[in-house]
Design an enzyme around this catalytic site. Structure first.
Site, PDB file in Angstrom:
ATOM      1  N   GLU A 107       0.838  -1.143  -0.018  1.00 47.10           N
ATOM      2  CA  GLU A 107       0.169  -0.018  -0.253  1.00 47.10           C
ATOM      3  C   GLU A 107       0.795   1.268   0.075  1.00 47.10           C
ATOM      4  O   GLU A 107       1.902   1.132   0.635  1.00 47.10           O
ATOM      5  CB  GLU A 107      -0.821  -0.126   1.113  1.00 47.10           C
ATOM      6  CG  GLU A 107      -2.332  -0.266   1.108  1.00 47.10           C
ATOM      7  CD  GLU A 107      -3.152   0.859   0.324  1.00 47.10           C
ATOM      8  OE1 GLU A 107      -2.625   1.718  -0.289  1.00 47.10           O
ATOM      9  OE2 GLU A 107      -4.396   0.898   0.361  1.00 47.10           O
ATOM     10  N   ASP A 108       0.407   2.512  -0.606  1.00 49.24           N
ATOM     11  CA  ASP A 108       1.030   3.554  -0.474  1.00 49.24           C
ATOM     12  C   ASP A 108       1.094   4.253   0.972  1.00 49.24           C
ATOM     13  O   ASP A 108       1.826   4.477   1.603  1.00 49.24           O
ATOM     14  CB  ASP A 108       0.588   4.597  -1.478  1.00 49.24           C
ATOM     15  CG  ASP A 108      -0.800   4.767  -1.569  1.00 49.24           C
ATOM     16  OD1 ASP A 108      -1.637   4.110  -0.956  1.00 49.24           O
ATOM     17  OD2 ASP A 108      -1.324   5.434  -2.267  1.00 49.24           O
ATOM     18  N   ASP A 111      -4.693   5.282   5.970  1.00 50.48           N
ATOM     19  CA  ASP A 111      -5.092   6.518   6.610  1.00 50.48           C
ATOM     20  C   ASP A 111      -6.317   5.993   7.826  1.00 50.48           C
ATOM     21  O   ASP A 111      -5.897   5.665   8.834  1.00 50.48           O
ATOM     22  CB  ASP A 111      -5.568   7.493   5.529  1.00 50.48           C
ATOM     23  CG  ASP A 111      -6.363   8.668   6.000  1.00 50.48           C
ATOM     24  OD1 ASP A 111      -6.658   8.745   7.378  1.00 50.48           O
ATOM     25  OD2 ASP A 111      -6.462   9.702   5.304  1.00 50.48           O
ATOM     26  N   PHE A 160      -2.350  15.950   4.640  1.00 54.57           N
ATOM     27  CA  PHE A 160      -2.692  15.181   3.308  1.00 54.57           C
ATOM     28  C   PHE A 160      -1.246  15.537   2.527  1.00 54.57           C
ATOM     29  O   PHE A 160      -0.797  16.669   2.424  1.00 54.57           O
ATOM     30  CB  PHE A 160      -3.870  16.005   2.640  1.00 54.57           C
ATOM     31  CG  PHE A 160      -4.106  15.365   1.373  1.00 54.57           C
ATOM     32  CD1 PHE A 160      -4.793  14.198   1.194  1.00 54.57           C
ATOM     33  CD2 PHE A 160      -3.534  16.019   0.079  1.00 54.57           C
ATOM     34  CE1 PHE A 160      -5.179  13.573  -0.050  1.00 54.57           C
ATOM     35  CE2 PHE A 160      -3.998  15.329  -1.107  1.00 54.57           C
ATOM     36  CZ  PHE A 160      -4.679  14.120  -1.103  1.00 54.57           C
ATOM     37  N   ARG A 173       1.502  12.518  -8.688  1.00 53.57           N
ATOM     38  CA  ARG A 173       2.188  11.086  -8.558  1.00 53.57           C
ATOM     39  C   ARG A 173       3.615  10.929  -8.948  1.00 53.57           C
ATOM     40  O   ARG A 173       4.398  10.282  -8.461  1.00 53.57           O
ATOM     41  CB  ARG A 173       1.256  10.029  -9.393  1.00 53.57           C
ATOM     42  CG  ARG A 173      -0.082   9.750  -8.843  1.00 53.57           C
ATOM     43  CD  ARG A 173      -0.829   8.469  -9.404  1.00 53.57           C
ATOM     44  NE  ARG A 173      -2.092   8.418  -9.218  1.00 53.57           N
ATOM     45  CZ  ARG A 173      -2.915   7.912  -8.331  1.00 53.57           C
ATOM     46  NH1 ARG A 173      -2.386   7.680  -7.347  1.00 53.57           N
ATOM     47  NH2 ARG A 173      -4.066   7.808  -8.272  1.00 53.57           N
TER      48      ARG A 173
HETATM   49  P1  IMP Z   1      -8.056   4.673   4.087  1.00 53.39           P
HETATM   50  O1  IMP Z   1      -8.953   3.418   3.579  1.00 53.39           O
HETATM   51  O2  IMP Z   1      -8.733   5.772   4.592  1.00 53.39           O
HETATM   52  O3  IMP Z   1      -6.951   4.070   4.790  1.00 53.39           O
HETATM   53  O4  IMP Z   1      -7.073   5.478   2.550  1.00 53.39           O
HETATM   54  C1  IMP Z   1      -6.309   4.796   2.076  1.00 53.39           C
HETATM   55  C2  IMP Z   1      -6.194   5.176   0.756  1.00 53.39           C
HETATM   56  O5  IMP Z   1      -6.426   6.721   0.622  1.00 53.39           O
HETATM   57  C3  IMP Z   1      -4.475   5.183   0.019  1.00 53.39           C
HETATM   58  O6  IMP Z   1      -4.418   3.957  -0.535  1.00 53.39           O
HETATM   59  C4  IMP Z   1      -4.307   6.285  -0.856  1.00 53.39           C
HETATM   60  O7  IMP Z   1      -4.867   5.969  -1.920  1.00 53.39           O
HETATM   61  C5  IMP Z   1      -5.463   7.485  -0.063  1.00 53.39           C
HETATM   62  N1  IMP Z   1      -5.058   8.390   0.916  1.00 53.39           N
HETATM   63  C6  IMP Z   1      -4.933   8.518   1.999  1.00 53.39           C
HETATM   64  N2  IMP Z   1      -4.303   9.624   2.742  1.00 53.39           N
HETATM   65  C7  IMP Z   1      -3.678  10.195   1.397  1.00 53.39           C
HETATM   66  C8  IMP Z   1      -3.025  11.164   1.291  1.00 53.39           C
HETATM   67  O8  IMP Z   1      -2.505  11.944   2.177  1.00 53.39           O
HETATM   68  N3  IMP Z   1      -2.553  11.608   0.190  1.00 53.39           N
HETATM   69  C9  IMP Z   1      -3.100  10.947  -1.026  1.00 53.39           C
HETATM   70  N4  IMP Z   1      -3.939   9.906  -0.938  1.00 53.39           N
HETATM   71  C10 IMP Z   1      -4.071   9.562   0.443  1.00 53.39           C
HETATM   72 MG    MG Z   2      -3.852   3.683  -2.629  1.00 51.08          MG
END
Ligand code: IMP
Ligand code: MG
Length: 183
Positions: A107-108, A111, A160, A173
């Site tokens: 995963e990148d 959050d 963010f 990206r």
């Molecule tokens: P989650 O489901 O809330 O954990 O979000 C995960 C996904 O949201 C990540 O795989 C990212 O693609 C995107 N994401 C979460 N935080 C950021 C951020 O700070 N910048 C850009 N994309 C984010």
């Molecule tokens: Mg992602």
């Protein structure tokens, strides 16, 4: 070097330089090489890259991994703009034939954890033998799920960010460093 970038309507400032990101990836790769030294050509590790954000991280990891490994990808999405929406859409489904395989999700960023929770659920349903999570970044102030994050390269505050694969509405990206929203 330019320390600010503008994407759509927002300005971002330099947050994590590329050299620091690469060092953090070196450390994670070293752990993976130790933990998966027993992988074989008949039983390779499946590296599951989550599109699109983890593309660069997955590529940098792959370059550093020295055991048999196959690359797969899937795409779930939860984010719109700079907010997690909470509802997960499957845009590219899981690859076939995962039953009995050892999988590592790449995963990148984690959050809220909604995405990783949904994905680990799908992998369980696909009857994988083992599923671990490897993420470039985590926001510990926000992440409250029970899914264990086995390999974390870096922790960041609840801000963010863009760059190194991460986007703001699809832009950013291709920035090689990580930038944070300048508020
Ligand atoms: P989650 O489901 O809330 O954990 O979000 C995960 C996904 O949201 C990540 O795989 C990212 O693609 C995107 N994401 C979460 N935080 C950021 C951020 O700070 N910048 C850009 N994309 C984010
Ligand atoms: Mg992602």
């Amino acid at each position: 070097m330019d320390h600010k970038v503008t994407l759509h309507d927002k300005t971002f400032k330099l947050f994590i330089p590329n050299e620091k990101i690469e060092k953090a990836i070196d450390a994670v790769a070293e752990r993976l090489n130790a933990d998966y030294a027993d992988a074989t050509d008949e039983d390779p590790l499946v590296l599951l890259c989550t599109l699109n954000g983890a593309i660069i991280f997955a590529a940098e990891l792959l370059k550093r991994l020295s055991f048999p490994i196959v690359l797969k990808a899937c795409k779930l999405s939860s984010y719109q703009g700079t907010q997690s929406t909470g509802s997960i859409k499957t845009e590219v489904p899981l690859p076939a034939h995962l039953e009995g395989r050892r999988v590592i999700i790449v995963e990148d960023i984690v959050d809220t954890g909604n995405t990783i929770e949904a994905l680990t659920g799908l992998l369980k349903a696909a009857k994988v033998r083992d599923c671990k999570v490897c993420t470039l970044l985590v926001k510990p102030e926000v992440y409250k799920k029970d899914v264990k994050l086995d390999y974390v390269a870096m922790e960041i505050p609840n801000r963010f960010i863009v760059g190194f694969g991460l986007d703001y509405d699809e832009l950013g990206r291709n920035i090689k460093d990580i930038y944070v929203l300048d508020e």
